[in-house]
Scaffold this motif. Structure first.
Motif, PDB file in Angstrom:
ATOM      1  N   LYS A 328      68.192 -18.171  -5.374  1.00  0.00           N
ATOM      2  CA  LYS A 328      68.397 -18.176  -6.917  1.00  0.00           C
ATOM      3  C   LYS A 328      69.690 -18.927  -7.274  1.00  0.00           C
ATOM      4  CE  LYS A 328      68.596 -14.942 -10.850  1.00  0.00           C
ATOM      5  NZ  LYS A 328      68.511 -13.392 -11.486  1.00  0.00           N
ATOM      6  N   ALA A 329      69.713 -19.711  -8.243  1.00  0.00           N
ATOM      7  CA  ALA A 329      70.740 -20.456  -8.446  1.00  0.00           C
ATOM      8  C   ALA A 329      71.214 -20.513 -10.100  1.00  0.00           C
ATOM      9  CB  ALA A 329      70.460 -22.053  -8.129  1.00  0.00           C
ATOM     10  N   LYS A 330      72.554 -20.805 -10.196  1.00  0.00           N
ATOM     11  CA  LYS A 330      72.892 -20.808 -11.650  1.00  0.00           C
ATOM     12  C   LYS A 330      73.934 -21.872 -11.802  1.00  0.00           C
ATOM     13  CE  LYS A 330      75.496 -17.951 -14.987  1.00  0.00           C
ATOM     14  NZ  LYS A 330      76.240 -16.504 -15.162  1.00  0.00           N
ATOM     15  N   ILE A 331      73.991 -22.625 -12.738  1.00  0.00           N
ATOM     16  CA  ILE A 331      74.719 -23.614 -13.024  1.00  0.00           C
ATOM     17  C   ILE A 331      75.162 -23.377 -14.407  1.00  0.00           C
ATOM     18  CG2 ILE A 331      75.313 -26.071 -13.232  1.00  0.00           C
ATOM     19  CD1 ILE A 331      72.830 -26.506 -11.338  1.00  0.00           C
ATOM     20  N   ASP A 332      76.387 -23.299 -14.682  1.00  0.00           N
ATOM     21  CA  ASP A 332      76.974 -23.150 -16.274  1.00  0.00           C
ATOM     22  C   ASP A 332      78.089 -24.039 -16.647  1.00  0.00           C
ATOM     23  OD1 ASP A 332      78.319 -21.153 -14.451  1.00  0.00           O
ATOM     24  OD2 ASP A 332      79.556 -21.183 -16.185  1.00  0.00           O
ATOM     25  N   TYR A 333      78.087 -24.556 -17.756  1.00  0.00           N
ATOM     26  CA  TYR A 333      79.386 -25.349 -18.282  1.00  0.00           C
ATOM     27  C   TYR A 333      79.708 -24.646 -19.657  1.00  0.00           C
ATOM     28  CZ  TYR A 333      81.757 -28.844 -20.730  1.00  0.00           C
ATOM     29  OH  TYR A 333      82.855 -29.556 -21.507  1.00  0.00           O
ATOM     30  N   LYS A 334      80.781 -24.389 -19.887  1.00  0.00           N
ATOM     31  CA  LYS A 334      81.564 -23.768 -20.798  1.00  0.00           C
ATOM     32  C   LYS A 334      82.710 -25.022 -21.422  1.00  0.00           C
ATOM     33  CE  LYS A 334      83.220 -19.724 -23.188  1.00  0.00           C
ATOM     34  NZ  LYS A 334      83.514 -18.143 -22.868  1.00  0.00           N
ATOM     35  N   TYR A 335      82.838 -25.184 -22.712  1.00  0.00           N
ATOM     36  CA  TYR A 335      83.724 -25.670 -23.249  1.00  0.00           C
ATOM     37  C   TYR A 335      84.416 -24.836 -24.442  1.00  0.00           C
ATOM     38  CZ  TYR A 335      86.647 -28.909 -26.338  1.00  0.00           C
ATOM     39  OH  TYR A 335      87.526 -29.419 -27.017  1.00  0.00           O
ATOM     40  N   TYR A 336      85.640 -24.703 -24.652  1.00  0.00           N
ATOM     41  CA  TYR A 336      86.388 -23.963 -25.551  1.00  0.00           C
ATOM     42  C   TYR A 336      87.687 -24.661 -26.202  1.00  0.00           C
ATOM     43  CZ  TYR A 336      88.361 -20.190 -28.236  1.00  0.00           C
ATOM     44  OH  TYR A 336      88.937 -19.338 -29.272  1.00  0.00           O
ATOM     45  N   GLU A 337      87.569 -24.659 -27.564  1.00  0.00           N
ATOM     46  CA  GLU A 337      88.896 -25.337 -28.174  1.00  0.00           C
ATOM     47  C   GLU A 337      89.389 -24.742 -29.138  1.00  0.00           C
ATOM     48  OE1 GLU A 337      89.624 -29.821 -30.298  1.00  0.00           O
ATOM     49  OE2 GLU A 337      87.882 -28.629 -30.656  1.00  0.00           O
ATOM     50  N   ARG A 338      90.662 -24.277 -29.187  1.00  0.00           N
ATOM     51  CA  ARG A 338      91.451 -23.668 -30.302  1.00  0.00           C
ATOM     52  C   ARG A 338      92.325 -24.793 -30.863  1.00  0.00           C
ATOM     53  NH1 ARG A 338      96.111 -21.103 -31.526  1.00  0.00           N
ATOM     54  NH2 ARG A 338      96.131 -19.217 -32.901  1.00  0.00           N
ATOM     55  N   LYS A 339      91.989 -25.226 -32.110  1.00  0.00           N
ATOM     56  CA  LYS A 339      92.593 -26.228 -32.751  1.00  0.00           C
ATOM     57  C   LYS A 339      93.508 -25.599 -33.920  1.00  0.00           C
ATOM     58  CE  LYS A 339      92.100 -30.947 -34.525  1.00  0.00           C
ATOM     59  NZ  LYS A 339      90.863 -31.805 -34.977  1.00  0.00           N
ATOM     60  N   ASN A 340      94.741 -25.724 -33.793  1.00  0.00           N
ATOM     61  CA  ASN A 340      95.451 -25.252 -34.792  1.00  0.00           C
ATOM     62  C   ASN A 340      96.245 -26.351 -35.909  1.00  0.00           C
ATOM     63  OD1 ASN A 340      97.765 -23.870 -36.096  1.00  0.00           O
ATOM     64  ND2 ASN A 340      98.675 -23.289 -34.430  1.00  0.00           N
ATOM     65  N   GLU A 341      95.559 -26.233 -37.126  1.00  0.00           N
ATOM     66  CA  GLU A 341      96.114 -27.218 -38.145  1.00  0.00           C
ATOM     67  C   GLU A 341      96.749 -26.530 -39.284  1.00  0.00           C
ATOM     68  OE1 GLU A 341      92.122 -28.681 -39.281  1.00  0.00           O
ATOM     69  OE2 GLU A 341      92.106 -30.149 -37.913  1.00  0.00           O
ATOM     70  N   SER A 342      97.544 -25.786 -38.932  1.00  0.00           N
ATOM     71  CA  SER A 342      98.462 -24.991 -39.827  1.00  0.00           C
ATOM     72  C   SER A 342      99.713 -25.880 -40.115  1.00  0.00           C
ATOM     73  CB  SER A 342      99.090 -23.676 -39.039  1.00  0.00           C
ATOM     74  OG  SER A 342      98.063 -22.664 -38.630  1.00  0.00           O
TER      75      SER A 342
END
Length: 677
Positions: A328-342
């Motif tokens: 049983k195989a699992k392949i995952d990709y995750k992208y997370y971005e926190r952009k501060n435009e204050s």
């Protein structure tokens, strides 16, 4: 439409539920009442930190009505107390469902705290010079209370489509201790005054989800919107100044969390594919905004409006496949971005940095079914993290390797062992030799090698006997750190067992222990942060922190009369922690007066012990009635060098008693009765 207007809708949601009892169905429930007598010596606030145990009668109950078409159920507990809870849920099968929940959560810090200020628990604290003697200070309580409710409604009549709506609301009020510096020129090293900060928060939200479910597909779109409001966005107070301390001519102010608005849009979907496979996706975008005037201290002047604006993006893709029986195989990709435009503002020559980061994570997990009933799970994860305005450690690369071996050869024996290794590298900014950042590697992002071993065995040799033993070893080496945390080591062992002695009794016991040690290498300096040389003003020191935690307990159910009609229940629990701090000055001349490397250590650092035991006699003359008589004892003792010889006035510092004297011992007697219908 304002959220405050939407909050009136929940009462209308349950109008369609009233006809439920017209249909044939089963109805059952229970009502109960418990009378308590509590004798608490010492800190009543610590004893009731997250609860409300006092002399009185506690009532509650539940009901459940179910038919082939409709259902409705509800519950209530601790009616009229600070821990009260209520809930009701009902609907029509295959058509709709509605619910409403309400609960309260207290958080008590210190009862009987004292301050020379007037207006405790408000956002305007004043006093009249000079500061009076402690005996004339005013009493108040450090405590907060959360009151929350949530209503929801869901429809699935138009299958395969569905719709869900929830409306949560929460209020938090009370006071919390904060410290402010004395004098008109505020700087590190000033005397401090502890005072109560007023808490008055409100949070409203609306969450909606709509989707489609029909094999082999699932898709859902959701939107969430929330408003946070702070009725006291500024805490006003008279700042003490002068010698002796008196009040300033104009009030000062302390900034509190500003109100904000936040939203989130998300899409979740999955599809079943050939070869026993599935592909899932989770996409989300969110943001938070806040507009508030800046507060310039200690002049208490309001500066320009600060426009806060933070956006986040998340993309999560997962592919799972089980093409053959042994893999049983699992392949995952995750992208997370926190952009501060204050906004970037410069006040008193200081400009705020707009911190943000981006994270890319890729992982592969392979679960192999091997001969002789072994399972081998192997996994690899690579994470790249890039930070904005983080000059010391702007980028990390994490490589995580793990493997777990399980054996299913015997029905009564399940052993498994897991090993994980994290290798973290980091880019370090370029700094001058006179800058401490050239030598400090902060542990949250510093390079490290981390090894974790977990092992456990579940043993069930007989139907009435179970035994579990577990072990965890953690070793963290901050290999490149010059100044800062250098290493962490811990060992954990847990044992848990239970035995049923026929129809006579049930016995259980447990034991947990964790031995942890942290080591850090630091430097005190005036002109040179470089630890390669030392003198009376620039010298190195190190610190070894040890924390040994233990917990154990045992319990039993003894059936005095067959068929559980009369049962004696006994329970004992003990939790304690022993912490120490071993300081060593690595340049002996820096130790002045009577100080030496033996008497600067702290032998009592966050030491505590909690003992609790209870005895209950339960009598069930029939299925409908249950009566319980019982006694419980609890004792808590806390010992820490910072709280030894606690005084409200310590030199030129003025405290309020927050967290002081938390020790207590409590005796609780109770009688309970319940009727089930």
């Amino acid at each position: 439409m304002k959220i405050s207007m939407i909050l009136g809708i929940p009462s209308l949601m349950f109008l369609p539920v009233f006809p439920l009892f017209a249909a044939d169905g089963a109805f059952e429930g229970e009502i109960n009442a418990t009378g308590l007598l509590a004798d608490v010596g010492g800190s009543k606030a610590k004893f009731n930190e997250y609860r409300h145990i006092t002399d009185g009668v506690y009532t509650g109950g539940w009901f459940d009505y179910d038919s082939d078409i409709f259902f409705v159920k509800g519950h209530a507990s601790d009616v009229g107390y600070d821990t009260q809870k209520y809930g009701v849920e009902g609907g029509r099968y295959g058509s709709f469902k509605a619910y409403f929940d309400y609960y309260e959560i207290p958080h008590n810090f210190t009862f009987g705290a004292r301050t020379f200020y007037s207006g405790a628990s408000t956002n305007n604290l004043t006093f009249t010079s000079p500061i009076p003697a402690v005996s004339s200070w005013k009493n108040f309580d450090y405590a907060t209370k959360r009151q929350a409710f949530e209503a929801g409604l869901s429809f699935d009549q138009m299958k395969p489509f569905f719709f869900e709506l929830s409306v949560p609301h929460e209020e938090k009020t009370g006071s919390y201790p904060i410290g402010i510096a004395t004098g008109t020129t505020v700087s590190p090293g000033s005397s401090i005054v502890e005072l109560p900060q007023a808490i008055n928060y409100t949070n409203n939200a609306v969450n909606m989800t709509s989707g489609y479910v029909k094999n082999p597909f699932f898709a859902a779109v959701s939107i969430s919107y929330s408003e946070f409001n702070n009725a006291n966005s500024v805490q006003y107070f008279d700042r003490p100044t002068g010698t002796p301390l008196g009040r300033t001519s104009t009030p000062d102010a302390y900034s509190q969390p500003p109100g904000n608005e936040a939203y989130k849009l998300a899409f979740k979907g999955s599809a079943k594919l050939p070869y026993n496979s599935q592909f899932s996706v989770n996409l989300a975008r969110g943001g938070a905004k806040s507009d508030d005037a800046t507060l310039i201290s200690p002049t208490s002047m309001f500066g320009p409006i600060f426009h806060g604006n933070v956006d986040t993006n998340n993309y999560d893709l997962v592919f799972i496949t089980n093409p053959v029986r042994y893999l049983k195989a699992k392949i995952d990709y995750k992208y997370y971005e926190r952009k501060n435009e204050s906004d970037q503002l410069t006040i008193d020559t200081v400009t705020n940095n707009l911190f943000g980061y981006q994270k890319n994570k890729f992982g592969v997990d392979l679960d192999w079914r091997l001969p002789a009933k072994f399972n081998l799970d192997t996994a690899y994860t690579n994470t790249q993290t890039t930070r904005d305005f983080r000059e010391d450690l702007p980028k990390n690369t994490d490589n995580i390797y793990s493997t777990e071996l399980r054996w299913r050869g015997l029905n009564f024996l399940t052993p498994k062992i897991r090993y994980e290794r994290l290798q973290r590298t980091a880019d370090h900014g370029e700094f001058a030799a006179t800058d401490v950042e050239a030598f400090v590697w902060r542990y949250d992002a510093a390079p490290k090698d981390q090894n974790t071993i977990k092992a456990s065995v579940d043993i069930n040799p007989f139907a009435n006997l179970n035994f579990t033993v577990g072990y965890k070893y953690l070793d963290v080496d901050y290999k490149d750190t010059i100044l800062g945390l250098k290493s962490t080591r811990s060992n954990q062992v847990n044992l848990d067992t239970g035995y049923a002695l026929g129809k006579i009794a049930k016995l259980n016991a447990y034991f947990d222990v964790e031995i942890k040690k942290d080591y850090q290498f630091q430097r005190s300096f005036v002109s040179s942060p470089d630890p390669s040389s030392q003198d009376i003003n620039n010298y190195n020191w190190d610190l070894t922190l040890k924390d040994n935690s233990y917990s154990w307990g045992a319990g039993s159910e003894i059936y005095l009369v067959p068929e559980n009609k009369l049962t004696l229940l006994l329970q004992y629990d003990n939790v304690n922690s022993d912490g120490t701090a071993d300081f060593t000055y690595l340049f002996a001349p820096a130790l002045t007066g009577r100080l030496n490397n033996d008497n600067i250590d702290i032998s009592n650092l966050d030491d505590y012990r909690l003992i609790s035991c209870s005895a209950k006699l339960r009598y069930k003359p029939s299925k409908q009635y249950t009566f319980i008589a019982g006694y419980a004892y609890e004792k808590y003792k806390y010992n820490d060098a910072q709280f030894d010889n606690y005084l409200m006035v310590q030199g030129s510092n003025y405290l309020s008693g927050a967290y002081a004297n938390p020790n207590y011992d409590a005796h609780v007697f109770f009688l309970a009765a319940s009727y089930k219908f």
